[in-house]
Design an enzyme around this catalytic site. Sequence first.
Site, mmCIF file in Angstrom:
data_model
loop_
_atom_site.group_PDB
_atom_site.id
_atom_site.type_symbol
_atom_site.label_atom_id
_atom_site.label_comp_id
_atom_site.label_asym_id
_atom_site.label_seq_id
_atom_site.Cartn_x
_atom_site.Cartn_y
_atom_site.Cartn_z
ATOM 1 N N LYS A 1 13.276 -16.359 36.873
ATOM 2 C CA LYS A 1 14.696 -16.056 36.363
ATOM 3 C C LYS A 1 14.271 -16.028 34.882
ATOM 4 O O LYS A 1 14.738 -15.838 33.496
ATOM 5 C CB LYS A 1 15.446 -15.593 36.374
ATOM 6 C CG LYS A 1 15.868 -14.914 38.084
ATOM 7 C CD LYS A 1 17.000 -15.375 38.398
ATOM 8 C CE LYS A 1 17.095 -14.085 39.367
ATOM 9 N NZ LYS A 1 18.870 -13.641 40.467
ATOM 10 N N ASP B 1 23.012 -9.251 36.571
ATOM 11 C CA ASP B 1 23.278 -10.530 37.963
ATOM 12 C C ASP B 1 24.482 -10.408 36.765
ATOM 13 O O ASP B 1 25.825 -10.497 37.370
ATOM 14 C CB ASP B 1 22.335 -11.746 37.246
ATOM 15 C CG ASP B 1 21.635 -11.969 38.460
ATOM 16 O OD1 ASP B 1 21.453 -10.986 39.270
ATOM 17 O OD2 ASP B 1 20.591 -12.350 37.748
#
Length: 503
Positions: free
Chosen positions: A305, A341
């Site tokens: 990420k 997210d």
Amino acid sequence: MAVVWLKVFLSTNTITPEECVLICLTLSGPTILDNLKALAENKDYVDICELRLDLLSPEEVPKAVDFPSFVNIPVILTLRRVSDGGKCTMQEKARRNLLIETMQKGGYAYVDVEDDVKKSDVEEAAHSLGMKVIRSIHDFQGVPADIFSRVHSLASRGDVAKIAVTPHNIADIMTLFRINDELKNVPKIIIGMGEWGVCTRILYKKMGSMLTFGSNGKAVAPGMVSARDLKLLYRADKLNDNTGIYGVVGNPVMHSLSPQIHNPGFQRIHYNAVYVPFLADSIRSFLSLAEMLRMRGFSVTVPFKVDVLKYLGNITREVKLIGSCNTVVRVPNMWKGTNTDYYGFIHPIEKEIDEGRIKSALIIGAGGAAKAIIWALKMRNIKVTIVNRTKSKADELATLYGVASDKLENISLYEGKVDLVVQATKMGLHPYEDVNPAENFKFTGKEIAYDIVYKPKYTKFLLAAEKAGCTLKFGWDMLMEQGKLQFESFTGYHYPKEINLDF
Ligand code: ATR
């Protein structure tokens, strides 16, 4: 009895295997009846099957002569040696004789003969019965450097070339996807085994492979996908040149539920696309594959990420501020990164924040997952404290986001002082199901307890909170919300409301 029963259940269409690309069910049961049952259960998903003679119990082997007459889809006959991943320990001559005896009544469409079998008796018998020969190579160690020439020479020896190899990295996967560029008109079956090969089993048509093998639920070979998932979840046999390829890149990645979110969404809105899990050794190598497959977008999971940021030509404000990206889409000449997210995390507690129930939060963990959470809470003016096993990492994030930090050992100091407790480590997730990093923290019952782990739904952390009477928030909901927003980035459409994702 079995004969009648199966004839009723199986489609009556006869399929010419060369005409279309197929999903093949590997029949690995110990009895003929088990295999007929497996076939009946999978009748809607497969077009061809492979009977593994080496996996039948010895007393069942003679019955295999009649097997093709019980079913009306093409059958591949295989008697796999131990050295090729099978169970057959017979002497070579006896093994070939058994294949010939089993074929004698006719009805089998193919027989699998390994490349190193020099004697041509099986081939001759097969051809005299109107069967075709699959010449196969299995490599459980890797992908042979001379794979192109081997496929070529296999094809010259049999009617179909089959190569089952074991990729260990993205470069190996790219080699498999390149086979079709070099050997377009060669009838072939290409299989990437193991976890690395899962994407090749799903995208088999991209490799020009005549078929892909699916299992009856449980994997017969490592990395095998069930026939049901190949057909219904991935629609692997329906993919065409216009199908957009999306996926999730991570390491590990096979536990990801994202394929179960995106694929049904695509299907529901009639969007010609597929979403595939990709195991990767580095984000850089994955991007080469993504370019090669002309991927339109992908989800990013652990551990990429943050790494992915340096390859993105365009990022949103959130990505910049959070410092991590979980969603990448193709825009002209570059990749664009977004972060869903933070939204996924905040959405399930939005109401409580609006009602003023959450003014302070304790975040357990200072890894990649914590970043979006801390940022999301900061944006809502919530007072955040990070506690982490390694204090320096908590300090680092605390400085970055302007919040407080402490070591995990001190967690009990916060008892009764915070409104929200977030478990943001991977403790609780398999294989750490028994670990609760907040074991020393006593909930008063007034807190909202939120675990980012979604499988199992009730982690040890949440069970402790529930026992104290806390309100629970599940990683499951966070996963779904971030997935839905991601779906919008990928397709430009809302995630279909009718889909019930409570699988
Ligand atoms: P991710 O990027 O997925 O969040 P990570 O960077 O490996 O993964 O971070 C995992 C988090 O879990 C870290 O906060 C880690 O604590 P350390 O910084 O001390 O490593 C935390 N963690 C891992 N194992 C833990 C354990 N047994 N108890 C408590 N925290 C743990």
